[in-house]
Scaffold this motif. Structure first.
Motif, PDB file in Angstrom:
ATOM      1  N   ALA A  38       3.855   0.489  -0.393  1.00  0.00           N
ATOM      2  CA  ALA A  38       2.806   0.548   0.703  1.00  0.00           C
ATOM      3  C   ALA A  38       3.361  -0.213   1.805  1.00  0.00           C
ATOM      4  N   ILE A  39       4.144  -1.429   1.663  1.00  0.00           N
ATOM      5  CA  ILE A  39       4.110  -2.104   2.936  1.00  0.00           C
ATOM      6  C   ILE A  39       5.223  -1.456   3.880  1.00  0.00           C
ATOM      7  N   PRO A  40       6.193  -0.715   3.738  1.00  0.00           N
ATOM      8  CA  PRO A  40       6.977   0.132   4.703  1.00  0.00           C
ATOM      9  C   PRO A  40       6.271   1.304   5.029  1.00  0.00           C
ATOM     10  N   ALA A  41       5.431   1.910   4.143  1.00  0.00           N
ATOM     11  CA  ALA A  41       4.686   3.058   4.401  1.00  0.00           C
ATOM     12  C   ALA A  41       3.434   2.774   5.426  1.00  0.00           C
ATOM     13  N   VAL A 237      -3.114   2.918  -1.112  1.00  0.00           N
ATOM     14  CA  VAL A 237      -2.982   1.409  -0.339  1.00  0.00           C
ATOM     15  C   VAL A 237      -3.038   1.750   1.022  1.00  0.00           C
ATOM     16  N   VAL A 238      -2.093   2.414   1.285  1.00  0.00           N
ATOM     17  CA  VAL A 238      -1.987   2.811   3.019  1.00  0.00           C
ATOM     18  C   VAL A 238      -3.349   3.443   3.338  1.00  0.00           C
ATOM     19  N   GLU A 239      -3.872   4.399   2.843  1.00  0.00           N
ATOM     20  CA  GLU A 239      -5.178   4.906   3.325  1.00  0.00           C
ATOM     21  C   GLU A 239      -6.237   4.011   3.231  1.00  0.00           C
ATOM     22  N   GLY A 264      -4.520   8.365   9.118  1.00  0.00           N
ATOM     23  CA  GLY A 264      -3.486   7.933   8.074  1.00  0.00           C
ATOM     24  C   GLY A 264      -2.509   8.456   7.936  1.00  0.00           C
ATOM     25  N   MET A 265      -1.762   8.522   6.686  1.00  0.00           N
ATOM     26  CA  MET A 265      -0.466   9.186   6.485  1.00  0.00           C
ATOM     27  C   MET A 265      -0.712  10.756   6.335  1.00  0.00           C
TER      28      MET A 265
END
Length: 299
Positions: A38-41, A237-239, A264-265
């Motif tokens: 999730a960190i790089p994403a 986690v990204v969302e 978001g992604m």
């Protein structure tokens, strides 16, 4: 064909049962994979949002040519004519006296204008371009003119921001690559533990003639499913982070008089994330199973 389908169906069922046999260990593994990815994403998503903001800004590529104090616009006729003759260029002149009066009027600085003995502003030429790359090409030419004191590239900050975004993407790719290697090692170790737990079953299967492909298949499905779930956790986690950041980012944008909404992604990038994690996990399992199958070969 039916036999092939039955073999894969059986391997998938075995993998699902093995996956959920230890729910706590599964949850810990998915959290490790999800948070790490999730960190790089998330960084990638934030950089993408920043690039969209820059792309939507109404920035006109232009140069502001500041003349020396002793040089007036009437003395640089040939320079202005040369600039106007260039294709894709619009030229505007700014008289120092008119600019000074406009500054006093806009800023309500009448007392300051009376206090200054002389006009501190120079005459200027504003050169606007149709091509965003043209200012950088003309900038060194104008800087060498003897009548020019300074040339200001008004859109240079946009180019710097784009360069920072490109650098950020490169860093994120490197971080993602390193985490991918770490994921491969983690998955290989996880599958190795599964192999050791089923050591006796594997040895018996080999004795009755089971092929390496048959033995390897459940472990590959096990790793691919774990990678898929880990990638889904990372996407979630990204969302969640984007939702949490949306309000403070919007408030900050309003303070600067702009409308900004984080997105978001995209679905395509999310699917690429899931597939990439699955392939890395599958590769880790392939390496681990290949090593241990030779060790379990009957003597």
């Amino acid at each position: 064909m039916k036999a092939w389908w039955w073999a894969h169906q059986q391997a998938l069922g075995t993998s699902i049962r093995s996956l959920f046999r230890q729910p706590f260990a599964l949850m810990m593994t998915l959290l490790v994979i999800g948070v790490a990815l999730a960190i790089p994403a998330l960084l990638w998503v934030l950089i993408s949002n920043g690039e969209k903001i820059v792309a939507n800004m109404p920035v006109t590529p232009q140069l502001t040519v500041m003349l020396k104090p002793e040089v007036r616009l009437a003395n640089v006729g040939p320079l202005i004519a040369d600039l106007k003759a260039r294709p894709g260029v619009q030229v505007e002149t700014v008289d120092r006296d008119a600019a000074f009066q406009d500054l006093i009027k806009r800023g309500q600085l009448g007392e300051l204008g009376d206090a200054l003995p002389d006009n501190p502003l120079p005459d200027a030429i504003v050169v606007k371009f149709d091509d965003i790359n043209a200012p950088a090409q003309l900038l060194p030419v104008l800087q060498q003119k003897p009548e020019v004191a300074e040339v200001i590239h008004d859109a240079a900050w946009v180019e710097r921001l784009a360069a920072f975004a490109h650098l950020g993407r490169t860093i994120v790719i490197w971080i993602g690559g390193l985490l991918g290697v770490g994921l491969l090692v983690i998955m290989a170790n996880t599958v190795r533990l599964q192999i050791l737990l089923r050591k006796d079953e594997i040895e018996v299967s080999q004795l009755i003639g089971a092929t390496n492909r048959y033995i390897r298949r459940p472990f590959l499905y096990f790793a691919a499913l774990q990678g898929l779930l880990g990638g889904a956790v990372a996407w979630g986690v990204v969302e969640f982070a984007v939702i949490q950041l949306h309000e403070p980012v919007t408030q900050l944008a309003h303070l600067y008089g702009t409308d900004l909404a984080l997105s978001g992604m995209p679905v395509l990038e999310g699917l690429i994330l899931l597939v990439s994690v699955m392939l890395i996990s599958w590769l880790g399992a392939w390496i681990a199973v290949g090593r241990h199958l030779k060790a379990f070969m009957p003597k």
